[in-house]
Design a protein around this motif. Structure first.
Motif, short mmCIF file in Angstrom:
data_model
loop_
_atom_site.label_atom_id
_atom_site.label_comp_id
_atom_site.label_asym_id
_atom_site.label_seq_id
_atom_site.Cartn_x
_atom_site.Cartn_y
_atom_site.Cartn_z
N GLY A 85 44.34 47.83 28.49
CA GLY A 85 44.73 48.20 29.85
C GLY A 85 45.37 47.05 30.57
N HIS A 86 45.96 47.35 31.71
CA HIS A 86 46.68 46.36 32.52
C HIS A 86 45.71 45.26 32.97
N VAL A 87 46.27 44.08 33.21
CA VAL A 87 45.46 42.97 33.68
C VAL A 87 44.77 43.37 35.00
N GLY A 104 39.88 45.96 35.05
CA GLY A 104 38.41 45.91 35.06
C GLY A 104 37.80 46.06 33.69
N LYS A 105 38.54 45.69 32.66
CA LYS A 105 38.07 45.87 31.27
C LYS A 105 36.84 45.00 30.97
N SER A 106 36.93 43.71 31.30
CA SER A 106 35.82 42.81 30.97
C SER A 106 34.58 43.19 31.77
N THR A 107 34.78 43.51 33.05
CA THR A 107 33.64 43.90 33.89
C THR A 107 32.96 45.14 33.31
P1 GDP Z 1 40.35 42.66 33.35
O1 GDP Z 1 41.46 41.70 33.61
O2 GDP Z 1 40.86 44.03 33.07
O3 GDP Z 1 39.33 42.22 32.33
O4 GDP Z 1 39.58 42.81 34.75
P2 GDP Z 1 38.22 42.14 35.23
O5 GDP Z 1 37.05 42.78 34.56
O6 GDP Z 1 38.35 40.67 35.12
O7 GDP Z 1 38.19 42.62 36.75
C1 GDP Z 1 39.16 42.28 37.70
C2 GDP Z 1 38.61 42.41 39.12
O8 GDP Z 1 38.34 43.78 39.41
C3 GDP Z 1 37.29 41.67 39.31
O9 GDP Z 1 37.32 41.06 40.60
C4 GDP Z 1 36.25 42.75 39.28
O10 GDP Z 1 35.11 42.45 40.05
C5 GDP Z 1 36.99 43.93 39.87
N1 GDP Z 1 36.43 45.20 39.39
C6 GDP Z 1 36.26 45.54 38.09
N2 GDP Z 1 35.73 46.78 37.99
C7 GDP Z 1 35.59 47.25 39.25
C8 GDP Z 1 35.11 48.49 39.79
O11 GDP Z 1 34.73 49.41 39.11
N3 GDP Z 1 35.11 48.60 41.15
C9 GDP Z 1 35.54 47.61 41.95
N4 GDP Z 1 35.49 47.83 43.26
N5 GDP Z 1 36.01 46.44 41.48
C10 GDP Z 1 36.04 46.23 40.14
#
Ligand code: GDP
Length: 684
Positions: free
Chosen positions: A268-270, A273-276
């Motif tokens: 998915g796009h940067v 929220g993948k890692s979260t």
């Molecule tokens: P990745 O780049 O796809 O791995 O994204 P991250 O997991 O690093 O998340 C990027 C930002 O989005 C972080 O600040 C997270 O806290 C936020 N985030 C991720 N999932 C959610 C969600 O379900 N709800 C909200 N409100 N924020 C989220």
């Protein structure tokens, strides 16, 4: 003094070293004709040469100028045409379009075509570069290229180079003139349209080889293996056990009572929220302890990045944490009721796509995460966003089951309308990309709050309209991929490193077959022989490993430098073909300048990244039916499907898609963008 001094980089002190008298000096040039020498050739009234006829009479040996060759005449005509040609008056936007179109055309055809012809074609075809090039290459260059410089040569002389964006990519090699000139012969292949039966209809990425054979058991049989290689292969002495192994029996003995295991990549796009999401899922399934989670919480708070505490479970390096992005593929495991799943958390940032591709080559299924918040979904889905790019990549690398997580739905108050809007857009796109509707599941989630991840929805706003499964249940219900255990052994190498004991280690995925300790294997394109000294899966020693396993293997009997990331280890009895030239069916989906002969690309095959050129465009095919639309097309634009020939500078290991699906697929990338996906139809 050379005409091409790089003036900007010049050090003026160096320039005048040992040359004191800089100012006011004059230059004597020995090669110049002195005024006295030149005089005899000049017509001079003062010397009594009153008439031109008298001058000619007295100078009998005046040489007649040679007649201009046909080529020079045409060129001269074109030049005059260009000199006399006045650019039309256009508005600013059209002027900009015209300038960029002229640049693109000149990159491909050089200055063979007159300015007038180029400009008029650009305007007539409304600045559509594919149509413009098609028209010019088909009409204008046809007659000229028959006698003169081929287009591919002009293209290379313009130094069109491929720009890898990641450190993972190998050193750039611009295809050299030799490679290109071997490409210039007009394609002689005869391709005839076949009447199509319903069975032959192919859609999207299902671009199977036209010559799919019913049950090709062994690879390499369709490919002539040269004498040298045959000799070296027959010299390999393999044990009786290796030669007569019953792979299925061995598998059921060793793994019969274990939970099924598969690899799932999260794409998915940067910032989607993948890692979260993954971190939270690992925590909810008991794979991360309270203590570790507490530590991540404290540390992220200290750095003022508490929202990343779940992401930190997967983003392990300091740089990943400080930049808040995933760079490498992270591995972790979860256990569902019936399965063990290895999670591959792929980097979303486009600079790290090569890492993502090597992750995707290991995956059996994928989880596509999209950000549901307003504007963010759109940014990821539009051109330049990674949602499309990732989905296309995993599909073309063979993943056909997809869970789509509509994430961060908490940010839009669990709006059903927003969920439906996103699902609508994605469904159409995913169908076009070649995913079956029955193999795609959409799940509304919040990775941050943990809603609908490992337990059914509890938020009333979501419960009001969503009655489907939670994420863990969807993962548990993925169909198991078929493991090609009873095929000849093939393993693609994704890492090479020095182990603790003797020999060295390679890691990667076993694509097909079985590997046992003490087996003999052939290594990469050099086909040198090595022996397997040890096998590890998840850091535990094993005697056997099977197709689908992610393994570390200790090798001996071969020098570490013989191997490189992306090479293939194979069975000496049934070796993989090695070639620099193969025919493939490609689907072009993202080119700014249409593909023409000699187009340089980066070939991504499993973990291999290798410079290549499209050396022949054999036929343009109908995207859905595979029927030939045009033989020997001059250009291939977006959304076109074609039969082409590719050439690499170094030999690579590759299989026909019909023989080994896993090793017959590849991607083509240019300047950090995936421009096409392909399947090998013939290895030359
Ligand atoms: P990745 O780049 O796809 O791995 O994204 P991250 O997991 O690093 O998340 C990027 C930002 O989005 C972080 O600040 C997270 O806290 C936020 N985030 C991720 N999932 C959610 C969600 O379900 N709800 C909200 N409100 N924020 C989220």
């Amino acid at each position: 003094m050379s005409r091409h001094r790089i003036v900007r980089a010049m050090d003026y002190n160096d320039e005048y070293d040992n040359y004191d008298d800089v100012y006011g000096h004059s230059v004597d040039d020995d090669s110049c004709i002195s005024p006295t020498d030149a005089q005899q050739w000049l017509y001079d009234r003062a010397r009594g040469q009153h008439s031109m006829s008298a001058f000619i009479k007295n100078n009998k040996d005046i040489q007649e100028e040679e007649e201009m060759s046909e080529e020079v005449v045409t060129h001269e005509k074109d030049r005059r045409d260009s000199d006399n040609f006045q650019l039309p008056v256009l508005n600013d936007v059209d002027q900009a379009k015209l300038t960029s179109c002229i640049d693109e055309v000149r990159n491909v055809v050089g200055d063979q075509v007159s300015e007038r012809r180029v400009v008029e074609t650009c305007i007539n075809f409304d600045y559509d570069i594919t149509k413009i090039l098609d028209d010019i290459l088909n009409n204008e260059c046809d007659s000229k290229t028959k006698q003169h410089k081929p287009i591919s040569e002009i293209r290379t002389s313009k130094k069109l180079s491929v720009q890898p964006t990641s450190s993972v990519a190998p050193k750039l090699i611009t295809p050299d003139r030799e490679t290109i000139s071997s490409v210039q012969a007009p394609p002689t292949i005869k391709v005839t349209a076949q009447p199509l039966s319903e069975r032959d209809i192919r859609r999207g990425f299902e671009v199977n080889s036209p010559q799919v054979q019913s049950s090709p058991v062994v690879s390499g049989r369709n490919t002539p293996v040269d004498e040298e290689v045959n000799k070296s292969i027959s010299a390999v002495k393999i044990s009786k056990e290796q030669a007569q192994r019953d792979a299925r029996k061995l598998y059921s003995q060793e793994r019969g009572d274990q939970k099924a295991h598969f690899h799932m990549i999260v794409i998915g796009h940067v910032d989607a929220g993948k890692s979260t999401l993954m971190g939270h899922l690992l925590f909810d399934t008991g794979n991360v302890s309270q203590r570790v989670m507490h530590k991540h919480e404290q540390e992220s708070k200290k750095m003022g990045k508490q929202s990343f505490m779940y992401a930190w479970v997967l983003d392990e390096t300091g740089e990943e944490r400080s930049r808040g992005i995933t760079m490498d593929v992270g591995y972790s495991r979860i256990e569902t009721d019936t399965k063990i799943v290895t999670l591959l958390d792929a980097p979303g940032h486009k600079d790290f796509i090569p890492n993502m591709i090597s992750g995707a080559t290991q995956a059996d299924v994928a989880l596509l995460v999209v950000d549901a918040s307003r504007g963010e979904f759109e940014a990821g889905f539009e051109q330049g966003g990674q949602t499309r790019e990732h989905a296309l990549l995993v599909r073309s690398l063979g993943v056909n089951q997809l869970g789509v997580v509509i994430n961060k739905l908490d940010m839009v108050n669990w709006s059903k309308d927003r969920f439906d809007e996103i699902v609508g857009k994605l469904k159409t796109f995913l169908r076009q990309a070649g995913f079956k509707e029955s193999d795609v599941t959409f799940i509304p989630c919040s990775g941050l709050s943990g809603e609908n991840l490992a337990k059914p929805a509890v938020d009333p706003a979501l419960k009001a309209w969503y009655k489907g499964s939670h994420l863990l249940h969807v993962i548990d219900n993925f169909k198991l991929p078929v493991r090609s255990i009873d095929r000849p052994f093939r393993m693609s190498v994704s890492d090479i490193y020095k182990g603790t004991g003797s020999g060295f280690c390679i890691s990667g995925r076993i694509e097909t077959g079985v590997l046992s300790v003490n087996d003999r294997v052939l290594v990469g394109a050099s086909r040198e022989q090595a022996q397997v000294k040890g096998i590890q899966i998840d850091e535990l020693s094993q005697t056997n490993a099977f197709a689908g396993d992610q393994v570390s293997v200790t090798l001996s009997g071969v020098d570490m430098s013989t191997l490189s990331v992306g090479c293939i280890i194979c069975d000496p009895q049934n070796p993989i073909p090695v070639t620099t030239r193969f025919q493939a069916r490609i689907l072009v989906f993202n080119v700014t300048v249409p593909i023409t002969i000699g187009y340089p690309v980066l070939l991504h095959h499993q973990c291999l990244i290798e410079p290549a050129v499209l050396s022949k465009l054999q036929a343009q095919l109908h995207k859905s039916t595979g029927e030939i639309i045009k033989k020997k097309p001059r250009v291939l634009g977006n959304n076109s499907c074609a039969l082409v020939e590719l050439e690499t500078t170094r030999p690579i290991c590759i299989e026909r898609y019909a023989d080994f699906k896993e090793l017959g697929r590849f991607m083509l990338r240019v300047g950090g963008v995936t421009i096409a996906a392909g399947m090998v139809t013939k290895v030359r």
